[in-house]
Design a protein around this motif. Structure first.
Motif, PDB file in Angstrom:
ATOM      1  N   UNK A 101       7.551  16.339  48.327  1.00  0.00           N
ATOM      2  CA  UNK A 101       7.100  15.005  47.476  1.00  0.00           C
ATOM      3  C   UNK A 101       6.053  14.810  46.792  1.00  0.00           C
ATOM      4  N   UNK A 102       5.045  15.579  47.390  1.00  0.00           N
ATOM      5  CA  UNK A 102       3.645  15.343  46.594  1.00  0.00           C
ATOM      6  C   UNK A 102       2.851  16.578  46.648  1.00  0.00           C
ATOM      7  N   UNK A 103       2.065  16.789  45.459  1.00  0.00           N
ATOM      8  CA  UNK A 103       1.274  17.928  45.254  1.00  0.00           C
ATOM      9  C   UNK A 103      -0.156  17.769  46.041  1.00  0.00           C
ATOM     10  N   UNK A 104      -0.485  16.514  46.313  1.00  0.00           N
ATOM     11  CA  UNK A 104      -1.869  16.155  46.867  1.00  0.00           C
ATOM     12  C   UNK A 104      -1.613  15.192  47.877  1.00  0.00           C
ATOM     13  N   UNK A 105      -2.758  15.579  48.970  1.00  0.00           N
ATOM     14  CA  UNK A 105      -2.553  14.433  49.857  1.00  0.00           C
ATOM     15  C   UNK A 105      -2.704  12.790  49.450  1.00  0.00           C
ATOM     16  N   UNK A 106      -1.931  11.923  50.204  1.00  0.00           N
ATOM     17  CA  UNK A 106      -1.976  10.638  49.691  1.00  0.00           C
ATOM     18  C   UNK A 106      -1.971   9.809  50.918  1.00  0.00           C
ATOM     19  N   UNK A 107      -3.100   9.057  51.270  1.00  0.00           N
ATOM     20  CA  UNK A 107      -3.089   8.044  51.977  1.00  0.00           C
ATOM     21  C   UNK A 107      -2.802   6.529  51.498  1.00  0.00           C
ATOM     22  N   UNK A 108      -1.953   5.787  52.231  1.00  0.00           N
ATOM     23  CA  UNK A 108      -1.753   4.456  51.979  1.00  0.00           C
ATOM     24  C   UNK A 108      -2.853   3.686  52.168  1.00  0.00           C
ATOM     25  N   UNK A 109      -3.085   2.864  50.951  1.00  0.00           N
ATOM     26  CA  UNK A 109      -4.254   2.130  50.813  1.00  0.00           C
ATOM     27  C   UNK A 109      -4.503   0.970  51.914  1.00  0.00           C
ATOM     28  N   UNK A 110      -3.170   0.563  52.551  1.00  0.00           N
ATOM     29  CA  UNK A 110      -3.228  -0.406  53.424  1.00  0.00           C
ATOM     30  C   UNK A 110      -2.720  -0.026  54.913  1.00  0.00           C
ATOM     31  N   UNK A 111      -3.145  -0.337  56.013  1.00  0.00           N
ATOM     32  CA  UNK A 111      -2.661  -0.186  57.167  1.00  0.00           C
ATOM     33  C   UNK A 111      -1.533  -0.927  57.485  1.00  0.00           C
ATOM     34  N   UNK A 112      -0.308  -0.397  57.773  1.00  0.00           N
ATOM     35  CA  UNK A 112       1.087  -1.235  57.872  1.00  0.00           C
ATOM     36  C   UNK A 112       1.410  -0.830  59.255  1.00  0.00           C
ATOM     37  N   UNK A 113       2.725  -1.633  59.461  1.00  0.00           N
ATOM     38  CA  UNK A 113       3.477  -1.403  60.576  1.00  0.00           C
ATOM     39  C   UNK A 113       4.796  -1.801  60.469  1.00  0.00           C
ATOM     40  N   UNK A 114       5.978  -1.210  61.105  1.00  0.00           N
ATOM     41  CA  UNK A 114       7.586  -1.664  60.814  1.00  0.00           C
ATOM     42  C   UNK A 114       7.461  -2.900  61.831  1.00  0.00           C
ATOM     43  N   UNK A 115       7.607  -3.995  61.090  1.00  0.00           N
ATOM     44  CA  UNK A 115       8.047  -5.133  61.852  1.00  0.00           C
ATOM     45  C   UNK A 115       8.998  -5.048  63.074  1.00  0.00           C
ATOM     46  N   UNK A 116       9.834  -4.232  62.852  1.00  0.00           N
ATOM     47  CA  UNK A 116      10.885  -3.978  63.933  1.00  0.00           C
ATOM     48  C   UNK A 116      10.828  -3.068  65.026  1.00  0.00           C
ATOM     49  N   UNK A 117       9.512  -2.281  64.795  1.00  0.00           N
ATOM     50  CA  UNK A 117       9.114  -1.126  65.646  1.00  0.00           C
ATOM     51  C   UNK A 117       9.248  -1.421  67.195  1.00  0.00           C
ATOM     52  N   UNK A 118       9.020  -2.670  67.346  1.00  0.00           N
ATOM     53  CA  UNK A 118       8.834  -3.106  68.989  1.00  0.00           C
ATOM     54  C   UNK A 118      10.182  -3.521  69.340  1.00  0.00           C
ATOM     55  N   UNK A 119      11.202  -3.550  68.542  1.00  0.00           N
ATOM     56  CA  UNK A 119      12.562  -3.778  69.173  1.00  0.00           C
ATOM     57  C   UNK A 119      13.471  -2.464  69.666  1.00  0.00           C
ATOM     58  N   UNK A 120      13.956  -2.703  70.999  1.00  0.00           N
ATOM     59  CA  UNK A 120      14.529  -1.686  71.529  1.00  0.00           C
ATOM     60  C   UNK A 120      15.910  -1.431  70.970  1.00  0.00           C
ATOM     61  N   UNK A 121      16.503  -2.027  70.074  1.00  0.00           N
ATOM     62  CA  UNK A 121      17.690  -1.941  69.562  1.00  0.00           C
ATOM     63  C   UNK A 121      17.564  -1.939  68.043  1.00  0.00           C
ATOM     64  N   UNK A 122      17.724  -0.897  67.368  1.00  0.00           N
ATOM     65  CA  UNK A 122      17.741  -0.944  66.114  1.00  0.00           C
ATOM     66  C   UNK A 122      18.884  -0.653  65.297  1.00  0.00           C
ATOM     67  N   UNK A 123      19.288  -1.382  64.713  1.00  0.00           N
ATOM     68  CA  UNK A 123      20.680  -1.528  63.735  1.00  0.00           C
ATOM     69  C   UNK A 123      20.796  -1.142  62.373  1.00  0.00           C
ATOM     70  N   UNK A 124      21.732  -0.532  61.931  1.00  0.00           N
ATOM     71  CA  UNK A 124      21.862  -0.029  60.547  1.00  0.00           C
ATOM     72  C   UNK A 124      21.821  -1.456  59.684  1.00  0.00           C
ATOM     73  N   UNK A 125      21.766  -1.240  58.271  1.00  0.00           N
ATOM     74  CA  UNK A 125      21.583  -2.388  57.718  1.00  0.00           C
ATOM     75  C   UNK A 125      22.526  -2.354  56.293  1.00  0.00           C
ATOM     76  N   UNK A 126      22.975  -1.011  56.048  1.00  0.00           N
ATOM     77  CA  UNK A 126      23.804  -0.682  54.801  1.00  0.00           C
ATOM     78  C   UNK A 126      25.484  -0.242  55.362  1.00  0.00           C
ATOM     79  N   UNK A 127      26.480  -0.916  55.053  1.00  0.00           N
ATOM     80  CA  UNK A 127      27.537  -0.581  55.386  1.00  0.00           C
ATOM     81  C   UNK A 127      28.706  -0.469  54.343  1.00  0.00           C
TER      82      UNK A 127
END
Length: 492
Positions: free
Chosen positions: A396-422
């Protein structure tokens, strides 16, 4: 008609628990006291609130955000929705009133919306905005009339008592906005995405997000280095503007003049790279320019003598939206707030130095193993990364790219992840996400549906009596860090 239909929609939604605001949050297998208030998060798991539980933080240092692909109003005319009964496909009599009820139920400070009709969304949503105290960064496309009434884009609804709009910019697949959080004075950027939908176009999805992140970073640093624009009434108006003039904007090319890599020529402006077709026109597949301005040293090498001082200087022009926000559209005067003038229109001055808080959310049209999620969750992508859905070798990229902002998935701590598109499927797919600055504390996350709703959706398909879309909304409640801390300056 709208009021009667809305009442019916609310009744239908309540019948399956969508509006059950008193439902319990579950944590560690135990039920908390029935309340819409937030439950304190544990160190390893924040509570997953039952669908329908409001997530409005009670403390002044809080912010809540939701994302929802509402499904284009043109769905009624699309062949792929043939499995949905006509009564549930109709926009005016069923889906629009139900959308108002659903958004009111979410009740978050920011609602990132995808597939909002460019020509009519401002009118469709105006009663909701005025009734619930929201402003609007409206969907926009300069060729909307030519492309037709079915054209749908991204939009941002924001609670005006909580947030003050500073700047916004509409792009092909994203809408960007900067806000001042009134209670804390913090600057919050929101990137609302509806990325390329063709599964094999992984590179395009990566480019779309990369370019948007680059613009946010460039805008932030230009604001920090140059200060606020003066509101002199000299801003340009688009043909659809119905409100006050905006501060004179900088073009994408001017913003990206700040983003030249040292020793290299100017990269093409991000505005020239908006889709697969535009990519081809902008240089036969050339990548969206990466943000190269990350420090005072980079700014200086790009021709700027200033770094990022606290309470930065005033008087220089602010790289504002080129007339594409809610305030330059038909929606102005229908709940949309005019961006603040003078010093208050400067995100860096509002923040007082440091880095801004950032929320990246929306419909990624890809899942957790793919490039967009990997970039945001891990902080960088190398040329060696291959996307399983990508064309050719999947790179997807020819050069390294670093996200300029440190981010986290707000749902990463949830034990149960559910689909969002049906969509006519027995297994919902997880393609919608909420990413937030790592320094935010995630107090709670809203489940996209209850077990009963899930069973009902599989049985009836969606949209249905209680679900307005083929997506399910996500929402998270956040708390800002203490005032003496700011987001980290680079990804971990």
């Amino acid at each position: 008609m709208l009021a009667d239909s809305s009442s019916a929609a609310i009744a239908a939604a309540a019948a399956v628990g969508l509006l059950a605001l008193g439902t319990c949050c579950k944590k560690g297998g135990r039920k908390a006291a029935p309340s819409a208030a937030l439950v304190p998060a544990s160190r390893s798991l924040h509570p997953l609130a039952t669908a329908g539980a409001a997530l409005r933080p009670s403390a002044a240092g809080g912010l809540s955000v939701a994302t929802f692909n509402i499904l284009t109003k043109a769905f009624a005319r699309r062949e792929y929705g043939h499995y949905v009964p006509a009564v549930f496909r109709d926009w005016k009599t069923h889906r629009l009133p139900l959308l108002h009820a659903t958004l009111a139920n979410l009740a978050t400070d920011v609602i990132a919306v995808q597939e909002a009709c460019v020509l009519t969304f401002a009118d469709d949503i105006a009663p909701f905005l005025s009734a619930h105290g929201y402003g609007l960064v409206a969907p926009y496309d300069k060729d909307a009339v030519k492309k037709g009434r079915g054209l749908a884009k991204t939009a941002i609804l924001y609670r005006t008592a909580v947030l003050q709009l500073l700047w916004s910019q509409n792009r092909s697949r994203t809408v960007l906005a900067a806000f001042r959080h009134r209670a804390t004075g913090s600057t919050v950027y929101v990137v609302n995405c509806h990325l390329e939908g063709n599964p094999v176009k992984a590179r395009e999805r990566f480019q779309q997000l990369r370019g948007s992140l680059a613009i946010v970073e460039a805008h932030w640093l230009a604001s920090a280095a140059g200060g606020a624009a003066k509101a002199d009434g000299g801003g340009r108006k688009s043909k659809r503007q119905r409100g006050p003039a905006q501060p004179a904007p900088r073009s994408d090319a001017e913003v990206f003049a700040l983003g030249k890599s040292p020793g290299k020529g100017a990269e093409p402006p991000a505005s020239a790279v908006r889709s697969a077709e535009d990519l081809e026109n902008a240089g036969k597949g050339a990548e969206t320019p990466a943000s190269a301005v990350r420090s005072a040293e980079d700014l200086k090498s790009a021709g700027n003598a200033c770094g990022i001082p606290a309470g930065s200087g005033k008087g220089a022009e602010n790289p504002a939206s080129a007339g594409n926000s809610a305030d330059t559209s038909k929606s102005a005067g229908k709940g949309a707030e005019t961006p603040a003038a003078g010093a208050e229109n400067d995100p860096a001055a509002a923040q007082g130095g440091g880095r801004p808080f950032v929320i990246v959310t929306g419909d990624f049209n890809s899942s957790r193993e793919h490039c967009v999620y990997r970039l945001l969750s891990e902080g960088s992508i190398s040329p060696d990364f291959t996307d399983a859905w990508g064309e050719g070798d999947g790179r997807v990229t020819d050069t390294p790219f670093a996200c300029p902002f440190p981010l986290k998935d707000a749902y990463a701590g949830c034990k149960k992840r559910q689909g969002t598109y049906l969509a006519n499927s027995s297994v919902p797919t997880l393609i919608d996400f909420v990413f937030v600055s790592s320094s935010f504390t995630v107090e709670a996350a809203r489940a996209p549906y209850t077990d009963d709703q899930f069973a009902d959706a599989l049985r009836t398909g969606v949209p249905n009596a209680w679900c307005v879309s083929d997506h399910f909304p996500l929402a998270a409640a956040l708390t800002f860090p203490p005032p003496d801390t700011t987001p980290a300056t680079s990804p971990p």
